[in-house]
Design a protein around this motif. Structure first.
Motif, mmCIF file in Angstrom:
data_model
loop_
_atom_site.group_PDB
_atom_site.id
_atom_site.type_symbol
_atom_site.label_atom_id
_atom_site.label_comp_id
_atom_site.label_asym_id
_atom_site.label_seq_id
_atom_site.Cartn_x
_atom_site.Cartn_y
_atom_site.Cartn_z
ATOM 1 N N ARG A 288 12.088 -0.610 21.932
ATOM 2 C CA ARG A 288 12.324 1.012 21.448
ATOM 3 C C ARG A 288 11.789 1.745 22.600
ATOM 4 N NH1 ARG A 288 14.755 -1.883 17.250
ATOM 5 N NH2 ARG A 288 13.245 -2.787 15.822
ATOM 6 N N ARG A 289 12.361 2.822 22.560
ATOM 7 C CA ARG A 289 11.946 4.199 23.262
ATOM 8 C C ARG A 289 10.769 4.793 22.272
ATOM 9 N NH1 ARG A 289 14.081 5.095 28.097
ATOM 10 N NH2 ARG A 289 11.866 6.282 28.458
ATOM 11 N N TYR A 291 10.345 7.827 20.975
ATOM 12 C CA TYR A 291 10.840 8.562 19.795
ATOM 13 C C TYR A 291 11.795 7.684 18.810
ATOM 14 C CZ TYR A 291 15.115 8.237 22.617
ATOM 15 O OH TYR A 291 16.023 7.701 23.523
ATOM 16 N N GLU A 292 12.070 6.441 19.201
ATOM 17 C CA GLU A 292 12.903 5.589 18.054
ATOM 18 C C GLU A 292 11.851 4.698 17.283
ATOM 19 O OE1 GLU A 292 16.659 4.550 21.077
ATOM 20 O OE2 GLU A 292 14.818 3.382 21.086
ATOM 21 N N ASN A 294 9.157 3.369 14.539
ATOM 22 C CA ASN A 294 8.663 3.525 13.343
ATOM 23 C C ASN A 294 7.387 2.630 12.998
ATOM 24 O OD1 ASN A 294 8.406 4.360 10.639
ATOM 25 N ND2 ASN A 294 9.589 2.961 9.728
ATOM 26 N N ASN A 299 6.357 7.964 14.871
ATOM 27 C CA ASN A 299 6.933 7.952 16.127
ATOM 28 C C ASN A 299 6.143 8.575 17.385
ATOM 29 O OD1 ASN A 299 7.765 10.605 15.820
ATOM 30 N ND2 ASN A 299 9.973 10.017 15.816
ATOM 31 N N SER A 309 8.026 9.696 11.879
ATOM 32 C CA SER A 309 9.440 8.870 11.986
ATOM 33 C C SER A 309 10.475 9.280 10.972
ATOM 34 C CB SER A 309 9.012 7.502 11.812
ATOM 35 O OG SER A 309 8.945 7.033 10.589
ATOM 36 N N LYS A 310 11.649 8.977 11.081
ATOM 37 C CA LYS A 310 12.860 9.276 10.163
ATOM 38 C C LYS A 310 12.713 8.529 8.918
ATOM 39 C CE LYS A 310 17.929 9.735 9.950
ATOM 40 N NZ LYS A 310 19.046 9.780 10.629
#
Length: 448
Positions: A288-289, A291-292, A294, A299, A309-310
């Protein structure tokens, strides 16, 4: 093949040699565990933690009186290896993304004994754990774990190997765990007691099943045993000079390039599966980067700031949606009380994340749902008109809304609903304003 020789191949000789002296010093640990002061401290901890009853339906309120009468017999049973463990009450908790998490609830007596074992073993094992292992440890926790992760990203390690251990707590190999414990613990009575707890069957839905692997979440001893299992992985990562943070079975490793991350993913996954006999969930693991990510609900954004995180945002909205359903049949006061309890606990956990805009949107969305709920409580048009008039809306405008044939959710977004049920009205009903509280905490100077 010599079994001991085969098992020795699982770990490195340096580790084995360091354990021999310690094993000689721990041949009478059970005496320390059964010390009355240790058992009393364990009793207090179990009572303070409360929790549900086990298969015998005995509550924590009954434990104190039972212990005062039976503590001598309990000590005798433990020291002579005659203590009999009870079955575990199995409970399945639904996961946000589907599926279930298996929890195990021991009897209160077993919880007290496990806590007593935990207190002694923790003093022995915790100082030897990696400084980058943060789960279930005093002085550690999620916040220092996340701070360290941000530090790595600021240092330029912006490729993250996110390794998901498939059903870790259900997959721990009993034989391998007991062998690992026996390398450092010389007290055979204690080892037999731990093995009894590991082998305790699970009673669920009237059906009993014997366990051959796993350390069910819910017992006082399970977090420490899981850390002992994962310590081997932590030590291997340190030996390789890798940058990582771990919280129980959540592990992320930081790399400076895509190529390095791919190599780490391949070799560490092989170590986990071939050496540790655990499973890597290939579907959920990946590179992952920041910002991706979780990780523990967060993030990492920008140049190394903590973000939300989303999935964490989605889970919060799901919980709020459940609490603000229009057909719940509860009072507005009760609904607000439940919402406040949820929001305060949630903000306390996530308050270090940068999420001002997200919380502003959540607060606005939540107010609309509460407006919708309150309008539906009025039931008829006359009720809506009277309610809005009390809030200062002119009668003719109140009737414009009351007479509308639109749905409740549409009505909740009209000018009349916004003017009547404004911010002052929400303050008057006691709603916790998560956005305002978050912003006010941002303005406070950092504690010294």
């Amino acid at each position: 093949m010599d079994v001991n020789h085969s098992r020795s191949a699982w770990v490195r000789e340096e580790w084995l040699s360091g354990c021999r002296e310690e094993r000689a010093l721990t041949e009478d640990l059970m005496r320390e565990i059964t010390n009355l002061s240790n058992l009393t401290a364990s009793l207090k901890r179990v009572v303070s933690n409360a929790g549900s009853a086990g298969v015998d339906n005995k509550s924590v309120k009954e434990l104190g009186s039972w212990f005062s009468i039976n503590h001598k017999e309990l000590i005798r049973q433990l020291e002579t290896n005659n203590y009999r463990t009870s079955q575990i009450r199995g409970v399945k908790i639904k996961k946000p993304k589907g599926g279930y998490r298996q929890l195990g609830i021991p009897t209160v007596k077993d919880r007290m004994v496990q806590q007593a074992v935990h207190q002694v073993m923790e003093r022995m094992y915790d100082p030897t754990f990696s400084e980058f292992s943060y789960g279930f440890r005093k002085g550690k926790g999620t916040r220092p774990c996340l701070r360290q992760a941000c530090t790595y990203v600021r240092a330029g390690y912006r490729y993250i190997v996110d390794i998901d251990l498939a059903q870790f707590f259900d997959e721990v190999n009993h034989d391998r765990l007991m062998w690992t414990l026996s390398r450092r613990i010389g007290d055979k009575t204690l080892l037999k007691l731990i093995n009894k707890f590991l082998k305790s069957g699970i009673l669920e839905g009237g059906m009993s099943s014997q366990r051959t692997k796993g350390t069910p979440q819910g017992s006082p001893l399970s977090p420490l045993l899981s850390n002992i299992v994962l310590d081997e992985l932590d030590k291997e990562l340190e030996r390789r000079g890798l940058r990582f943070v771990g919280y129980a079975d959540d592990l992320i490793i930081f790399a400076g390039s895509q190529k390095a991350a791919q190599r780490i993913m391949r070799t560490v996954s092989r170590f986990i599966e071939d050496r540790m006999k655990l499973k890597v969930n290939r579907d959920k693991s990946g590179i992952r980067r920041p910002y991706e990510l979780n990780f523990l609900g967060h993030n990492i954004i920008g140049k190394g700031d903590l973000g939300l995180s989303k999935p964490s945002m989605q889970r919060l909205k799901y919980k709020l949606r459940e609490k603000t359903k229009r057909n719940r049949g509860i009072s507005l006061t009760q609904m607000v009380k439940e919402i406040n309890l949820l929001l305060r606990g949630w903000l306390n956990y996530f308050k270090a994340a940068k999420m001002k805009g997200k919380l502003e949107a959540i607060a606005s969305w939540l107010r609309r749902r509460i407006r919708c709920f309150r309008l539906k409580q009025c039931k008829r048009a006359i009720g809506i008109s009277r309610f809005l008039k009390k809030l200062g809306i002119p009668e003719w405008r109140s009737w414009l809304l009351a007479g509308s044939t639109k749905g409740w959710y549409h009505k909740s977004n009209t000018p009349q609903a916004h003017e009547g049920m404004n911010l002052k009205w929400f303050a008057s009903i006691g709603l916790f304003d998560i956005h305002t509280h978050y912003c006010s905490n941002l303005m406070k100077p950092p504690s010294t």
